[in-house]
Design an enzyme around this catalytic site. Structure first.
Site, PDB file in Angstrom:
ATOM      1  N   ILE A 263       0.839  -1.187   0.000  1.00 53.32           N
ATOM      2  CA  ILE A 263       0.000   0.000   0.000  1.00 53.32           C
ATOM      3  C   ILE A 263       0.881   1.247   0.000  1.00 53.32           C
ATOM      4  CG2 ILE A 263      -0.221  -0.103   2.530  1.00 53.32           C
ATOM      5  CD1 ILE A 263      -3.105   1.024   2.193  1.00 53.32           C
ATOM      6  N   CYS A 264       0.394   2.296  -0.647  1.00 55.14           N
ATOM      7  CA  CYS A 264       1.040   3.599  -0.626  1.00 55.14           C
ATOM      8  C   CYS A 264       2.460   3.523  -1.202  1.00 55.14           C
ATOM      9  CB  CYS A 264       1.015   4.163   0.799  1.00 55.14           C
ATOM     10  SG  CYS A 264       1.556   5.882   0.960  1.00 55.14           S
ATOM     11  N   GLY A 265       3.433   4.045  -0.484  1.00 52.19           N
ATOM     12  CA  GLY A 265       4.798   4.108  -0.981  1.00 52.19           C
ATOM     13  C   GLY A 265       5.408   2.766  -1.309  1.00 52.19           C
TER      14      GLY A 265
ATOM     15  N   THR B  73       4.103   0.543  -3.019  1.00 54.45           N
ATOM     16  CA  THR B  73       3.850   0.245  -4.429  1.00 54.45           C
ATOM     17  C   THR B  73       4.965   0.815  -5.312  1.00 54.45           C
ATOM     18  OG1 THR B  73       2.478   2.231  -4.754  1.00 54.45           O
ATOM     19  CG2 THR B  73       1.347   0.210  -4.071  1.00 54.45           C
TER      20      THR B  73
ATOM     21  N   ALA C  53      -2.726  -0.879  -3.253  1.00 56.95           N
ATOM     22  CA  ALA C  53      -3.716   0.144  -2.907  1.00 56.95           C
ATOM     23  C   ALA C  53      -3.002   1.456  -2.642  1.00 56.95           C
ATOM     24  CB  ALA C  53      -4.527  -0.270  -1.682  1.00 56.95           C
TER      25      ALA C  53
END
Length: 201
Positions: A102-104, A106, A153
């Site tokens: 999730i977030c960074g 990715t 996400a």
């Protein structure tokens, strides 16, 4: 019957709000949560939480895990400190063990080449494009995306992220997943009876 543990990556500057829905429900459903740090030295989240990792990254084995969760962190965008966690994600996926980012995180997977051939999402498409990765055509404008054994996400979607994790691990039937999402994302009181009947509260 006990389930394999879920391994939660922890590192300095981790975004501590992004994985709580997922880990809380997984733990309540029989998956022990084991925290994994760069070493076993304590780390500190963005919110100032001090976390003592259960084990070091070098000691994790995919075959002993149900899932690897990678939360976001400022460090994903400020150097190579977290690159070993992206490499570990590759090892998990190659072994057929799922990964959820999730977030960074990715962006870390993008740099590792793990999103080049998989449908995925993140905060926004140009955030991942800045990594120079080759998977831009596979970017999906969605709250959370699952492709094979990989969940992705953006930072504002911890509930959708958790729902995809539960679906991937077969935690609940689809009607229960839908009710869980409606309760925690939409504050829908009509979801309570379904969750109570399923023992998912």
């Amino acid at each position: 019957m006990s389930s394999k543990p879920v391994h939660l990556a922890v590192y300095d500057t981790l975004a501590d709000w992004e994985t709580g829905h997922a880990t809380a429900q997984l733990a309540r459903s029989g998956h022990p949560i084991r925290t994994v740090g760069p070493s076993t030295a304590p780390v500190t989240s963005i919110g100032g939480l001090r976390i003592q990792p259960d084990l070091a990254l070098d000691d994790v084995r995919p075959e002993d895990s149900a899932l690897l969760i990678l939360p976001g962190a400022d460090l994903w965008d400020t150097g190579e400190a977290l690159a070993p966690f992206a490499r570990e994600a590759r090892r998990f996926l190659d072994a057929g063990v799922p990964v959820a980012a999730i977030c960074g995180a990715t962006a870390g997977l993008a740099r590792e080449g793990l999103l080049d051939d998989r449908a995925h999402t993140s905060a926004v498409s140009f955030y991942l494009a800045a990594t120079g990765y080759a998977g831009g055509e596979r970017y999906v404008e969605a709250d959370a995306v699952t492709d094979g054994g990989l969940v992705t996400a953006g930072p504002t979607e911890p509930v959708a992220f958790a729902r995809e994790v539960f679906r991937l691990l077969g935690l609940y039937e689809e009607d229960v997943l839908d009710a869980w999402y409606r309760l925690f994302h939409d504050s829908d009181p009509a979801a309570y009876p379904v969750l109570e009947k399923a023992g998912a509260l």
